[in-house]
Each structure stands twice: as C-alpha cells, then as structure tokens.
Design a protein around this motif. Structure first.
Motif, PDB file in Angstrom:
ATOM      1  N   ARG A   9       0.835  -1.204   0.000  1.00  0.00           N
ATOM      2  CA  ARG A   9       0.000   0.000   0.000  1.00  0.00           C
ATOM      3  C   ARG A   9       0.866   1.249   0.000  1.00  0.00           C
ATOM      4  O   ARG A   9       1.865   1.322   0.716  1.00  0.00           O
ATOM      5  CB  ARG A   9      -0.902   0.002   1.236  1.00  0.00           C
ATOM      6  CG  ARG A   9      -1.662  -1.303   1.437  1.00  0.00           C
ATOM      7  CD  ARG A   9      -2.477  -1.266   2.719  1.00  0.00           C
ATOM      8  NE  ARG A   9      -3.694  -0.458   2.533  1.00  0.00           N
ATOM      9  CZ  ARG A   9      -4.301   0.198   3.528  1.00  0.00           C
ATOM     10  NH1 ARG A   9      -3.805   0.188   4.741  1.00  0.00           N
ATOM     11  NH2 ARG A   9      -5.412   0.892   3.284  1.00  0.00           N
ATOM     12  N   VAL A  10       0.448   2.231  -0.798  1.00  0.00           N
ATOM     13  CA  VAL A  10       1.154   3.513  -0.876  1.00  0.00           C
ATOM     14  C   VAL A  10       0.189   4.625  -0.472  1.00  0.00           C
ATOM     15  O   VAL A  10      -0.919   4.725  -1.001  1.00  0.00           O
ATOM     16  CB  VAL A  10       1.683   3.778  -2.304  1.00  0.00           C
ATOM     17  CG1 VAL A  10       2.402   5.126  -2.363  1.00  0.00           C
ATOM     18  CG2 VAL A  10       2.619   2.655  -2.752  1.00  0.00           C
ATOM     19  N   LEU A  11       0.613   5.427   0.479  1.00  0.00           N
ATOM     20  CA  LEU A  11      -0.172   6.581   0.911  1.00  0.00           C
ATOM     21  C   LEU A  11       0.281   7.783   0.077  1.00  0.00           C
ATOM     22  O   LEU A  11       1.458   8.129   0.061  1.00  0.00           O
ATOM     23  CB  LEU A  11       0.073   6.847   2.399  1.00  0.00           C
ATOM     24  CG  LEU A  11      -0.733   7.981   3.037  1.00  0.00           C
ATOM     25  CD1 LEU A  11      -2.229   7.691   2.973  1.00  0.00           C
ATOM     26  CD2 LEU A  11      -0.297   8.194   4.482  1.00  0.00           C
ATOM     27  N   LEU A  12      -0.656   8.386  -0.656  1.00  0.00           N
ATOM     28  CA  LEU A  12      -0.328   9.549  -1.479  1.00  0.00           C
ATOM     29  C   LEU A  12      -0.983  10.772  -0.840  1.00  0.00           C
ATOM     30  O   LEU A  12      -2.207  10.843  -0.736  1.00  0.00           O
ATOM     31  CB  LEU A  12      -0.821   9.339  -2.923  1.00  0.00           C
ATOM     32  CG  LEU A  12      -0.330  10.371  -3.948  1.00  0.00           C
ATOM     33  CD1 LEU A  12      -0.201   9.739  -5.331  1.00  0.00           C
ATOM     34  CD2 LEU A  12      -1.262  11.581  -4.021  1.00  0.00           C
ATOM     35  N   VAL A  13      -0.148  11.696  -0.348  1.00  0.00           N
ATOM     36  CA  VAL A  13      -0.661  12.837   0.426  1.00  0.00           C
ATOM     37  C   VAL A  13      -0.642  14.112  -0.411  1.00  0.00           C
ATOM     38  O   VAL A  13       0.413  14.549  -0.874  1.00  0.00           O
ATOM     39  CB  VAL A  13       0.157  13.047   1.719  1.00  0.00           C
ATOM     40  CG1 VAL A  13      -0.452  14.182   2.548  1.00  0.00           C
ATOM     41  CG2 VAL A  13       0.206  11.761   2.542  1.00  0.00           C
ATOM     42  N   GLN A 100       0.343   1.175   8.468  1.00  0.00           N
ATOM     43  CA  GLN A 100      -0.172   0.083   7.630  1.00  0.00           C
ATOM     44  C   GLN A 100       0.206   0.260   6.157  1.00  0.00           C
ATOM     45  O   GLN A 100      -0.277  -0.470   5.300  1.00  0.00           O
ATOM     46  CB  GLN A 100      -1.693  -0.006   7.765  1.00  0.00           C
ATOM     47  CG  GLN A 100      -2.147  -0.404   9.167  1.00  0.00           C
ATOM     48  CD  GLN A 100      -3.632  -0.630   9.245  1.00  0.00           C
ATOM     49  OE1 GLN A 100      -4.312  -0.782   8.246  1.00  0.00           O
ATOM     50  NE2 GLN A 100      -4.152  -0.664  10.464  1.00  0.00           N
ATOM     51  N   PHE A 101       1.061   1.245   5.879  1.00  0.00           N
ATOM     52  CA  PHE A 101       1.473   1.513   4.499  1.00  0.00           C
ATOM     53  C   PHE A 101       2.951   1.206   4.311  1.00  0.00           C
ATOM     54  O   PHE A 101       3.753   1.362   5.220  1.00  0.00           O
ATOM     55  CB  PHE A 101       1.177   2.975   4.133  1.00  0.00           C
ATOM     56  CG  PHE A 101      -0.296   3.252   3.960  1.00  0.00           C
ATOM     57  CD1 PHE A 101      -0.868   3.277   2.700  1.00  0.00           C
ATOM     58  CD2 PHE A 101      -1.113   3.436   5.065  1.00  0.00           C
ATOM     59  CE1 PHE A 101      -2.226   3.505   2.536  1.00  0.00           C
ATOM     60  CE2 PHE A 101      -2.471   3.662   4.917  1.00  0.00           C
ATOM     61  CZ  PHE A 101      -3.032   3.700   3.640  1.00  0.00           C
ATOM     62  N   ASN A 102       3.294   0.813   3.071  1.00  0.00           N
ATOM     63  CA  ASN A 102       4.670   0.424   2.754  1.00  0.00           C
ATOM     64  C   ASN A 102       5.520   1.580   2.251  1.00  0.00           C
ATOM     65  O   ASN A 102       6.747   1.486   2.228  1.00  0.00           O
ATOM     66  CB  ASN A 102       4.671  -0.688   1.699  1.00  0.00           C
ATOM     67  CG  ASN A 102       3.886  -1.904   2.152  1.00  0.00           C
ATOM     68  OD1 ASN A 102       2.689  -1.996   1.927  1.00  0.00           O
ATOM     69  ND2 ASN A 102       4.550  -2.823   2.832  1.00  0.00           N
ATOM     70  N   ALA A 103       4.859   2.657   1.799  1.00  0.00           N
ATOM     71  CA  ALA A 103       5.584   3.811   1.270  1.00  0.00           C
ATOM     72  C   ALA A 103       4.654   5.018   1.283  1.00  0.00           C
ATOM     73  O   ALA A 103       3.430   4.870   1.379  1.00  0.00           O
ATOM     74  CB  ALA A 103       6.063   3.542  -0.161  1.00  0.00           C
ATOM     75  N   VAL A 104       5.257   6.206   1.174  1.00  0.00           N
ATOM     76  CA  VAL A 104       4.468   7.426   1.039  1.00  0.00           C
ATOM     77  C   VAL A 104       4.962   8.160  -0.205  1.00  0.00           C
ATOM     78  O   VAL A 104       6.164   8.191  -0.488  1.00  0.00           O
ATOM     79  CB  VAL A 104       4.538   8.325   2.293  1.00  0.00           C
ATOM     80  CG1 VAL A 104       5.954   8.802   2.583  1.00  0.00           C
ATOM     81  CG2 VAL A 104       3.583   9.516   2.170  1.00  0.00           C
TER      82      VAL A 104
END
Length: 233
Positions: A9-13, A100-104
């Motif tokens: 999962r990637v969090l895109l902010v 819970q995310f693997n990258a941002v």
C-alpha cells in the motif's frame, strides 16, 4: 481474510490549499504528479490511498490541467471517474494509521508550500517512514517539506543526504518565486542537504536510501517507476 492480504500500500498525500498566499492565484497539487504515480503504482498491483490534511476534495492546480503541462497520465485521470472520485474524496491524513502503508508519495504543486511544509503531523509522518526504512518519494515542491523534518536523533533528515527538488530558476521562470514563503533549493542546502539539479524542467530522480526525490513535473513518472521497483524488493 485480511491477514492474507499482502498487497503493498502507498499513501499519497496531497495539499488541501488552493490559493497561492494572498496573490489570488489558484493552486493545488500539480496534476501529472498525482496522475503518473496513481497509474504507475496501481497498475503494478499496489493499493494507492489518496489523503490530505482536510480530507474531501483536494485541489488540483488549474495551470497543470492545461497544455503544455498535461500528459498522457493527466488525460487518462481526468476521464477516469474512479480516479477523479478518489481525488474528490481524499481521506483525512490524521485519521489514517500510516504504519499500515509500505511507502508514502508526496506530489508537488504550490499548495503544499502553505500547509504540508508546516504541518507537524506530516513532518512526523515523513520522519517515521524514513526511520522505518519505508520509501519516502517526493517530487517537485514536495521536498520542501523536508526543511523541518528531524529524525529521532534530533538531526535534520536532509543533513548529508543527496536529493533534488524544484529549482529557484524554475520558480523564477514561471514568475511564482515572489509568492513562495521560502526557497526549497536554498533552505535544504542550509540544512546540510547535498542538493543536485539538472537543466530546468528536465527529468531528474535522486535516490538516497529510503529518500527518493524528483526535481520537476517531468520527474513524476520516473520517480513513481523508481518507487515501484523499490517496493518489489
């Protein structure tokens, strides 16, 4: 069931700001810096979750929706109801357990110079991803967020790190430098960063461990591709 879900999962902010200080100019996230990673990462099988400080509709910079700044990715995103829905219903970043995310991935645009750069939660999020060796990918103006990010040692994250980001001369070329609260290029160097740039508007990606940075909009796709490869490991 979820215990077997190994999808990365990637969090895109994105920024929640749509105004460039008091200039009256509209701003937000630069479109291709949202669209390119969205498709490059989702098509690699990763889940991309869009978030912003305020949640809800995250503004996209109008200038970046017009030629010559549009790309195959922006055209596709604009005509994709699912993608547009995601940008209009972003999660509130403070309500997310980012562990819970693997990258941002932090796209650029001028909006973030007025919210993300001074948001203590975002600064902590970036430090936590970096210190847990999870990739932090930032393009264009997003590396400006690093100005005040400190590690648990108390040192600035950027000290001694190789990185890039939007150049002063690129800001000056589109006459927006006068509206900025500070210079990304100069302030990161003052913090001890080894800032590396190439010709204006040319693609340039610099990777230093978990820190992955791209210089300008043309770097969004290659940066997303570099993140995609890093997440395969």
């Amino acid at each position: 069931m979820h215990k077997n879900n190994k999808q990365k999962r990637v969090l895109l902010v994105m920024s929640s700001i749509d105004e460039l200080s008091i200039s009256g100019k509209q701003t937000g996230t630069w479109f291709t810096e949202l669209a390119a990673p969205y498709y490059i990462l989702t098509e690699a099988g990763y889940e991309v979750v869009l978030a912003s400080p305020n949640g809800g509709k995250a503004p996209i910079d109008l200038l970046s929706m017009k030629a010559p700044f549009t790309t195959e990715y922006t055209d596709r995103f604009f005509n994709d109801p699912v993608a547009m829905f995601a940008a209009e219903t972003t999660r509130k970043v403070r309500h997310i357990d980012y562990n819970q995310f693997n990258a941002v991935f932090l796209p650029g645009g001028y909006g973030l110079m007025h919210d993300l750069v001074s948001d203590s939660y975002i600064l902590k999020l970036v430090a936590d991803f970096y210190e847990s060796n999870r990739p932090v990918a930032m393009v264009c103006h997003a590396p400006a967020i690093l100005r005040d990010v400190k590690l648990s040692s108390g040192e600035f994250l950027v000290k001694g790190k190789n990185l890039t980001g939007f150049k002063d001369s690129e800001d000056a070329e589109i006459e927006l430098d006068i509206h900025l609260p500070f210079s990304l290029e100069q302030d990161l160097q003052l913090r001890g960063a080894n800032y590396k740039s190439v010709a204006n508007w040319a693609p340039n990606v610099v990777v230093d461990g978990a820190l992955m940075t791209g210089q300008s909009p043309a770097s969004a796709a290659p940066l997303a591709e570099a993140l995609r490869e890093a997440l395969k490991k």
